[in-house]
Design an enzyme around this catalytic site. Structure first.
Site, PDB file in Angstrom:
ATOM      1  N   GLY A 100       0.839  -1.201   0.000  1.00 24.25           N
ATOM      2  CA  GLY A 100       0.000   0.000   0.000  1.00 24.25           C
ATOM      3  C   GLY A 100       0.868   1.241   0.000  1.00 24.25           C
ATOM      4  N   ARG A 140       1.141  -5.224  -5.690  1.00 25.88           N
ATOM      5  CA  ARG A 140       1.295  -6.448  -4.905  1.00 25.88           C
ATOM      6  C   ARG A 140       1.583  -7.550  -5.920  1.00 25.88           C
ATOM      7  NH1 ARG A 140      -0.839  -4.711   0.235  1.00 25.88           N
ATOM      8  NH2 ARG A 140      -2.214  -2.938  -0.130  1.00 25.88           N
ATOM      9  N   ASP A 195       4.898  -4.506   6.259  1.00 27.99           N
ATOM     10  CA  ASP A 195       4.885  -5.932   6.554  1.00 27.99           C
ATOM     11  C   ASP A 195       5.137  -6.880   5.370  1.00 27.99           C
ATOM     12  OD1 ASP A 195       4.275  -6.169   9.239  1.00 27.99           O
ATOM     13  OD2 ASP A 195       2.744  -7.685   8.762  1.00 27.99           O
ATOM     14  N   THR A 249       4.368   3.021   5.793  1.00 26.84           N
ATOM     15  CA  THR A 249       2.960   2.607   5.753  1.00 26.84           C
ATOM     16  C   THR A 249       2.192   3.513   6.697  1.00 26.84           C
ATOM     17  OG1 THR A 249       1.418   0.960   6.655  1.00 26.84           O
ATOM     18  CG2 THR A 249       3.698   0.772   7.347  1.00 26.84           C
ATOM     19  N   ASP A 257      -0.093   2.766   8.644  1.00 30.94           N
ATOM     20  CA  ASP A 257      -0.667   2.074   9.806  1.00 30.94           C
ATOM     21  C   ASP A 257       0.197   2.109  11.062  1.00 30.94           C
ATOM     22  OD1 ASP A 257      -2.924   1.416   8.386  1.00 30.94           O
ATOM     23  OD2 ASP A 257      -2.139  -0.507   7.725  1.00 30.94           O
ATOM     24  N   ASP A 281       2.314   0.048  12.096  1.00 26.85           N
ATOM     25  CA  ASP A 281       2.248  -1.263  12.736  1.00 26.85           C
ATOM     26  C   ASP A 281       3.534  -2.076  12.552  1.00 26.85           C
ATOM     27  OD1 ASP A 281       1.982  -1.585  10.047  1.00 26.85           O
ATOM     28  OD2 ASP A 281       0.316  -2.990  10.138  1.00 26.85           O
ATOM     29  N   ARG A 324      -6.073  -1.950   9.834  1.00 24.26           N
ATOM     30  CA  ARG A 324      -6.729  -3.252   9.842  1.00 24.26           C
ATOM     31  C   ARG A 324      -6.466  -4.023  11.143  1.00 24.26           C
ATOM     32  NH1 ARG A 324      -9.208  -4.746   5.247  1.00 24.26           N
ATOM     33  NH2 ARG A 324      -7.985  -3.219   4.095  1.00 24.26           N
ATOM     34  N   GLN A 359      -6.935   8.624   2.848  1.00 20.12           N
ATOM     35  CA  GLN A 359      -5.974   8.571   3.949  1.00 20.12           C
ATOM     36  C   GLN A 359      -4.558   8.204   3.492  1.00 20.12           C
ATOM     37  OE1 GLN A 359      -7.924   6.561   7.631  1.00 20.12           O
ATOM     38  NE2 GLN A 359      -9.286   6.105   5.928  1.00 20.12           N
TER      39      GLN A 359
END
Lengths: 328, 328, 328, 328
Positions: free
Chosen positions: B15, B76, B107, B130, B132, B134, B176, B260
């Protein structure tokens, strides 16, 4: 209505739009300037019925010209659609010594206002304030310009990710009966295709157009869809349909929704709201009623409220052609 | 790998996130500074397999530091998940004389990179990018700070209309598996309630909380919901459920979606990307491999890629408490 | 101070910064949460002296988290620098039943606070809020992150016109004693050269660097200058000097000025302000005094006020090197 | 000029303005649509003289509609003011097979264009693109709307700090001969006073107005000053003068400068540029020359270039009065 007006009420009604506060501020300050009192009514016609009033001074409206939303709040009032409701409203206005009212809103606001005038012969002037730009008798409604900027800024962001991923995006924008937002933001954001109620090109044309884009090597595309598009499908069904025809496409949907109503108003909307707020007060002081003040050909204009409601702004054909030429 | 590196490749994968371009720019300019060639790989690992390479000079990356998306595009790649795919990629790199590679992503990007290192012992360093946040081993991933600002700006607009109408809004934000975006933007936008995967408060608690808000006279509310919230319902089901319990509420849903990921990066993300891009190149020149460069406690840090992937950033308990205190 | 605190006062002082309102809001709401009263003091220490107080409820601070400036206003008080002034302040606090105070500001604010503590042993905790990020004991001061974004957004605009015209722009940013804003925004905006107090490269180096840029074919350049740069010339003199050396350059100067202090705070600053506001109240309830709460290595931290004032944050050497590498 | 046009050149000249790229894009795509070649000329008339041409396809202008500045760059050419310079330009155009030219800019651009037409009878159409809105024959010049928004956003930020500190700010905005930017942004930003060339109110009036503000309890004020204001003093001298009369005021000056020319164009400017770009090409294909295309009363309009230059847009008296009423 032979005695001079000493108090003017102001309310906002219907869907909110950026610039409502700037319009309220202008009404209040014009009242101050002309040495009459200004009464703010909360929650639109419902507040009129409930007598939810507050006297507003120039100070109350300091530092609100740049704020989205409306300090007077807005609501849709079922009770005002009844004779009883309107009677209560009228009594409250008389009791408070209010001699005239400015209503800020769109279609529904003016329809309610017209009924009120006919029943009680109460002086009322409307200010067009809605993001949809679907009111006749003004080149622009307050809020429309800001909404256009909000939408293109968001689509600019989505294009970043669309072109990084070679994706096809369907973006739904507001405009239930009129495609003004979709057409203008579609051109402004460089959309590959624009779907609006006024121009039903049908699904086949869309498929054809996407095929052509692909042939020209375009690997990402933005399709702007007006929420009121008459293609017979909502934006998710539309995406599904295209997905069946283009199984290799990576398709995403984005519904912009209510953010389009908020945000700090553009300079244009602030100035427009300031002009129309002043004009509305001056019209009432000049004994006008039943009209909407507007802005036409760079001048303050006025139109009867029933005309403002019933007539339509047409989508400009030249603009439709520009959309076609520019998306080659 | 005893001979000195003469060419470094760079790709973006997964992403997209704001700051990818700033990171690419830093990698290219660090290569220029250290007098080695930089090879841009298009469309992530898929471009590695297809040999979609271009030599990048400092000029190629002028004026991109402020642009969202990625000039190298991202994708991807299913093929890279196969041994054959990765072999093709390796051969292309060797053929082009590339001695090491920088992979920019999250990730999935690092998981693919790890496999590649293990099979071909090819020097590879990761940069965490990213929205996120994360990834373990860095206080911030590139793009996260920008996404937070994008979200609060949109919620600020929605609050304008929410408070003008006395409405309850459910706003779904990205994230997510982790609620970092929801928790921080919920606090930042002054949300009345925040629903995140890490803190399942259950529907009863939400109903209770909304009841309390109502008692305190709050007439409009914003509930920020992480898309990965484990409450067992998506945001529309959630809204329906609340609607049944609060039939008098005017409830709206807004899914912020892909906007976003886009937009011009914040200063923080631009500087972070610049630092990590330079650090990645320096690490490769220092013979490091299999690591991710990060930023921890205001210093450049490094962590093994498998640790970056497998370990979790915990939601800060102090921050959860602040969210509770602040929404009284 | 053996009896429990029943009222906490809060004030903002010194130069304003985005996030002051978010910090006030957090202090007020933390007080509400812990069931103590919060007293707002207007115009900083001057309002303390004049007893310009107002009790603040959670409602008073609704919808201010996203507003720039400070609802409590700020001022620089000469009177508070006198013993008499501080005595008046103390008496006012006692009279109002205030048991502790939170002061939001920077260097000068904490210096005044320290004197006050020493003289009257009055519980006081500081929150670092200044765009300059020049306070020791916190990774970030509130407002700094927002100011960085404001500056890069403006420089992005200036670059549009600079590169359209092949111009050389000198842009002066805030930061009297520290070059943090200049260094970070210089990197973030892709400036060709950055002049900061901490790194006196001298005029010759600047001329040399501009010569190199020209040789590499760069036809437009941005030089970011910290207002406190020790090169011995202000930004206009600097431009004149360069003009003499490069008569063919089209040189312009832009002093960004006070806009850097305003604007809606970034998400980071809003969350930081929320955390520190809560932490300050909790520290006072835990009987702390004479400290500043901060945020260090992703955790709430505290430091003695005299340390916060006297020690310096050093400019990061790695960041200076990144600036050099990235501007090749 | 009886043979059909096969190639159209396009250039941008003079001060840059947001929307220049959108106009270039529209010219290029209209050419593509009508199956003629489009030649981009770099650096305005200077590039015409030097033959700095490039053939532009629809692809070249992808993703530029939202970018500030101009991909063709702009310059002020002294050489084009000479007969020899213009002759070289003509020869280059003929050599390249160019049959007509679109010039995008303002006053100076059109003056140069007019001379060129008269001497060589070369088909030329102008597009008005300048932030000053000082061209006759169009309601808006491209870039003006964006500049207004840029200015009000900055003043909104300055007001945050002005009202936190009770300060008086003098803010200088662009507009050498016309006060359109100052008047509209002054109203839009809620300025307490607006100084423009068209309305010399004199220093006494300003002092009087500030006195009144003070009496009404206004503790902070914004005065917007047009750079071309005829009050006989520049903004710094003005501030000094006021300072002498109001020694207790905390007065600051901010010169907004070149940032006003940059930034992503507003939706309005993007759509206007798209329309005028298409219209310019269509006019040339219809054998028009010596005209400027504009937008008047919501329709595409045209006007002779000499009229566009020589006639003035008047400041609207109604708007001046609104400014007075609204700042009570």
């Amino acid at each position: 209505m032979n005695e001079p007006i000493k108090k003017i009420a102001v309310l906002t009604s219907g869907g909110d739009a950026p610039g409502m506060n700037a319009a309220i501020r202008a009404v209040v300050r014009a009242c101050t300037y002309y040495r009459i009192e200004c009464i703010g009514v909360y929650r639109g016609y419902q507040g009129l019925i409930e007598g939810d009033f507050e006297s507003l001074s120039a100070r109350h409206v300091s530092n609100i010209i740049n704020k989205g939303g409306t300090i007077l709040k807005t609501a849709r009032s079922l009770e005002f659609k009844t004779k009883e409701g309107r009677e209560k409203a009228y009594k409250n206005l008389k009791k408070a010594g209010v001699g005239a009212i400015v209503v800020i809103g769109g279609d529904g606001t003016f329809t309610g206002g017209l009924k009120f005038i006919k029943e009680f012969n109460f002086p009322l002037v409307g200010i067009p304030c809605t993001i949809d730009n679907d009111i006749y008798g003004t080149d622009n409604t307050i809020g429309y310009d800001t909404a256009l900027n909000t939408v293109v800024e968001v689509i600019d962001k989505i294009r970043d990710t669309a072109s990084s991923h070679n994706r096809l995006f369907f973006i739904e924008v507001m405009g239930r009966d009129a495609g003004f937002i979709a057409l203008n933001t579609g051109i402004g954001a460089g959309a590959e295709e624009i779907l609006i109620p006024e121009k039903n090109l049908g699904l086949d044309r869309l498929v054809e157009s996407l095929n052509k884009s692909r042939e020209r090597g375009k690997t990402s595309s933005i399709v702007v869809v007006s929420e009121g598009d008459k293609i017979g499908k909502n934006v998710f069904e539309l995406a599904d349909y295209i997905n069946e025809n283009f199984p290799d496409y990576d398709i995403r949907v984005s519904v912009l929704g209510h953010m389009q109503r908020g945000g700090s108003p553009s300079c244009f909307d602030r100035v427009l709201a300031s002009r129309l707020g002043v004009a509305a007060v001056e019209e009432l002081l000049d004994k006008s009623t039943g009209i909407m003040v507007g802005f036409t050909n760079k001048k303050i204009s006025k139109v009867h409220l029933d005309k403002a409601i019933k007539m339509n702004n047409d989508i400009n054909k030249e603009l439709l052609k520009v959309a076609e030429i520019i998306s080659v």
